[in-house]
Design an enzyme around this catalytic site. Structure first.
Site, mmCIF file in Angstrom:
data_model
loop_
_atom_site.group_PDB
_atom_site.id
_atom_site.type_symbol
_atom_site.label_atom_id
_atom_site.label_comp_id
_atom_site.label_asym_id
_atom_site.label_seq_id
_atom_site.Cartn_x
_atom_site.Cartn_y
_atom_site.Cartn_z
ATOM 1 C CG ASP A 262 -2.183 0.900 0.908
ATOM 2 O OD1 ASP A 262 -2.132 1.704 -0.042
ATOM 3 O OD2 ASP A 262 -3.190 0.802 1.629
HETATM 4 C C1 BGC Z 1 -5.038 3.241 0.193
HETATM 5 C C2 BGC Z 1 -5.241 2.195 -0.885
HETATM 6 C C3 BGC Z 1 -5.140 2.815 -2.240
HETATM 7 C C4 BGC Z 1 -3.791 3.498 -2.366
HETATM 8 C C5 BGC Z 1 -3.549 4.110 -3.717
HETATM 9 C C6 BGC Z 1 -3.805 4.089 -0.054
HETATM 10 O O1 BGC Z 1 -3.759 5.182 0.790
HETATM 11 O O2 BGC Z 1 -4.955 2.610 1.446
HETATM 12 O O3 BGC Z 1 -6.479 1.570 -0.699
HETATM 13 O O4 BGC Z 1 -5.330 1.846 -3.234
HETATM 14 O O5 BGC Z 1 -3.724 4.517 -1.393
HETATM 15 O O6 BGC Z 1 -4.293 5.250 -3.919
#
Ligand code: BGC
Length: 730
Positions: A262
């Site tokens: 993530d």
């Molecule tokens: C979130 C994810 C997301 C990623 C990309 C993160 O802050 O937890 O769910 O896919 O950002 O935007």
């Protein structure tokens, strides 16, 4: 490109080039005016930009073409850049938020919705979406509950699987499909206290039986990617967790695709206290098998040195690079790096997609109360009051590629249904309390009190005119989603005040709740004649809501998550483990497992929802009272529509293993079927129960069933029905 050619390509790449295939950077780095989900621009070196294997957060064929052309020119092996985006519940045409989609209990519709999202996103140059989110959510305080399909592992499994199938289709080279990413592995939804990014502590049996189930089922559909979660689990951050990533994900679930972290999660292992510095974090993530480092800079800064020092073997590195190149190959990018980048302008919202979204909205609405058949609305004077009555902000903060201006508000849709003399609208109050904190910070409104006094006075005049007030309340879309945990589940005080004041007028009140999470609705229930949950319904929100209010469509949604009496009950879910002192139905209650000041169960339980018609469940039965391992038994019921209009009903099948080598939940959903019945019509609904459905993580740490007594309910919600019994014999 065939496998051999890909391997040859890897052999020909320098270590730096290889490392960079494992690096993802924000799209904003490639373009000054791009939108992105946070973080400052201009932090990434040009050398990284030139070689990074993927980017995220930008879309639009014209814009992406420019970036790809430049990138291809500069990349030494002309390996295309991959574009990823959070397409969570819509790209241009926005569907109900995932929690709303869960309420429809209709995996086939969810699949069609994912196909539509893939078509629109692919036409805008997107190669992969960070969806589905398969996190099990039992805590309404956690704002990301909105992005899930709820508290139940079976429902989540079916929905997440349907999304993967819909996004990816049969062949990823098909220009109408995109890669899916199952996230956030694992147990992100179990964050302690419902506070986002917080640690999780879970026993292995609860992890395996409940939390891992939906990821596992979705992974069986072969998603191209899996994303690690931010949280630590039992003391080890997921992003560096060998047990989760190696043993469970790769060995047990057999996942062979790309594992992406993530955002920033590799570097966050330093804050977790699990890695000393960026180099250590890069090493730990690599060892856990994380292929792509999303935006932490740890791989770009340290992986090459780790390989040169021998801390990370070239073999391990090559395997990770090959997984990323395979993904590009499966998407057809080596043949056509400009896939989806031909159009001058992006996808337009078609009538067909609007229809699909409208149906999805109507199917997602959950009718909780309908005293004296207040709904459907009569063609008399209806006042639409409240901050959600005429707003186009009906999508979640995660639908950032969809534009509010395309959204149909409740009032706009009402204007298509009711004659001008029969409708009025008033905002009634501001959306938020004074200086409310949202995901975007403190929202200050100048002269807030003055503004609200004016709005209330106007609303009361409008209510006096009306026969029925449709009161449109809820949580602003910036109050659910990432980083929006709340310790209170009340509607904003200013909205509750509006409800109380309107109630004093004595007019019939239909309260609509727009929300991404369960809220405390005890008082709302008392003051309303009808109550319906509308979630964050998206582009066709107004139309879908009016289809149900006006009676064109009978409501059929069921709660995918328990609505509590009070926040103090959270985490709250129907499939609890029993206690040694269950609270008896009729007392005495002393020294039993209960709250002194509240019910144990939900105000509105999982699976609950009303229609405009009634259904009778006649003669629930089992084909036999004993079952051997190889046998399949049938649970059936005759369902009759006893009302006077057509309606859909979701028939639910729950099970309890009465005694096991480990305690089993008081009930678990093991199947459901949604059927449509005309007035007076009846159908036999049959469910097959086999031994596989009776398995759990036993005290011997095996996934097995155990002989003994089982109870079964074929019913209308997680809280009703008569128990049937059978014995499993071994
Ligand atoms: C979130 C994810 C997301 C990623 C990309 C993160 O802050 O937890 O769910 O896919 O950002 O935007």
């Amino acid at each position: 490109m065939d496998k051999k050619a890909l391997e040859a390509l890897v052999r020909d790449m320098t270590t730096e080039e290889k490392v960079m295939q494992l690096v993802q950077i924000p799209g904003s780095e490639y373009e000054a005016d791009a939108e992105i989900t946070g973080i400052d621009r201009g932090q990434v070196k040009d050398s990284v930009k030139r070689l990074a294997g993927s980017t995220l957060g930008i879309w639009g064929s014209k814009r992406l073409r420019k970036i790809q052309e430049q990138y291809m020119k500069e990349h030494p092996h002309h390996i295309p850049l991959m574009f990823m985006l959070d397409v969570i519940h819509g790209h241009k045409t926005v569907l109900p938020c995932p929690l709303g989609q869960g309420a429809a209990f209709d995996p086939e519709a969810v699949k069609k919705g994912a196909e539509m999202q893939a078509r629109e996103a692919a036409a805008d140059g997107v190669h992969a979406t960070f969806s589905p989110m398969a996190d099990l959510c039992r805590d309404a305080r956690w704002g990301r509950i909105m992005e899930s399909t709820g508290e139940d592992k079976l429902l989540n499994s079916r929905m997440a699987s349907a999304m993967v199938a819909g996004y990816q289709g049969e062949d990823l080279k098909d220009p109408e499909h995109i890669a899916a990413c199952v996230k956030h592995f694992a147990a992100y939804g179990a964050a302690e206290g419902g506070r986002d990014y917080n640690n999780t502590e879970l026993s292995e049996h609860t992890l395996r039986e409940h939390y891992l189930r939906a990821y596992g089922e979705a992974i069986r559909k072969n998603p191209v990617m899996v994303m690690t979660s931010f949280n630590s689990i039992n003391g080890i951050p997921a992003t560096g967790n060998l047990f989760l990533m190696k043993k469970i994900l790769r060995e047990e679930l057999g996942f062979t695709g790309v594992l992406i972290s993530d955002w920033g999660a590799v570097g966050e292992m330093i804050n977790h206290g699990y890695a000393e510095d960026q180099r250590d974090a890069a090493l730990k993530a690599m060892m856990a098998g994380v292929d792509i480092d999303m935006c932490s800079g740890c791989y770009s800064g340290h992986l090459e040195a780790l390989v040169n020092d021998g801390a990370v073997s070239m073999e391990m590195m090559d395997a990770a690079v090959l997984r990323v190149l395979n993904m590009k190959n499966d998407l057809g990018l080596f043949e056509d790096p400009y896939r989806g980048l031909d159009a001058e302008s992006g996808p337009v919202i078609t009538e067909e997609n609007r229809c699909l979204a409208r149906e999805a909205v109507a199917a997602s609405l959950v009718l909780l109360e309908n005293k004296e058949n207040t709904l459907p609305l009569r063609k008399e004077k209806n006042a639409f009051i409240g901050p959600f009555a005429d707003t186009k902000r009906l999508q979640s903060a995660w639908a950032f590629s969809g534009e509010d201006e395309n959204t149909v508000s409740v009032w706009e849709a009402a204007s298509e249904v009711y004659a001008p003399e029969n409708r009025k609208v008033a905002a009634g109050c501001t959306m938020l309390d004074q200086d409310a904190v949202t995901a975007r910070g403190i929202c200050h409104i100048d002269r807030w009190q003055e503004e609200n006094d004016k709005l209330l006075a106007e609303a009361l005049r409008t209510a006096e005119w009306a026969d029925t007030v449709v009161l449109c309340l809820g949580e602003d879309s910036t109050q659910s989603g990432e980083a929006t945990s709340k310790a209170s589940l009340q509607l904003p005080a200013v909205q509750m005040n509006l409800l109380r004041e309107i109630h004093k007028t004595g007019k019939r009140i239909v309260t609509l709740i727009f929300t991404g999470r369960p809220l405390e609705l005890k008082e709302v229930r008392e003051l309303s004649d009808a109550l319906m949950i509308c979630w964050l319904p998206g582009t066709e929100g107004g139309h879908g809501v009016l289809d149900v209010l006006s009676g064109i469509v009978a409501p059929s949604g069921r709660l995918p998550v328990s609505f509590p009496y009070t926040v103090g009950q959270e985490p709250l879910h129907y499939d609890m483990y029993p206690t040694g002192r269950p609270k008896p139905v009729n007392g005495p209650f002393e020294y039993t497992s209960r709250y002194l000041d509240c019910e144990n169960g939900a105000l509105y339980p999982f699976g609950y929802g009303l229609s405009y018609t009634d259904f009778a469940y006649i003669d629930p039965r089992l084909s036999t009272q004993t079952m051997s391992i190889a046998e399949t038994i049938t649970a059936s019921v005759t369902v009759r529509n006893t009302g006077d209009r057509k309606g859909d009903v979701t028939v639910q099948l729950y099970l309890r293993d009465v005694a096991g080598s480990r305690v089993r939940p008081v009930r678990e959903l093991i199947d459901f079927q949604k059927i449509t019945l005309d007035p007076g019509e009846e159908k036999e609904v049959r469910f097959a129960i086999n031994e596989d459905m009776l398995r759990f993580w036993t005290a011997e740490e095996k996934w097995e069933s155990e002989a003994g007594k089982f109870q079964v309910w074929i019913c209308n919600s997680s809280c009703d029905g008569q128990a049937l019994e059978f014995q499993l014999v071994k």
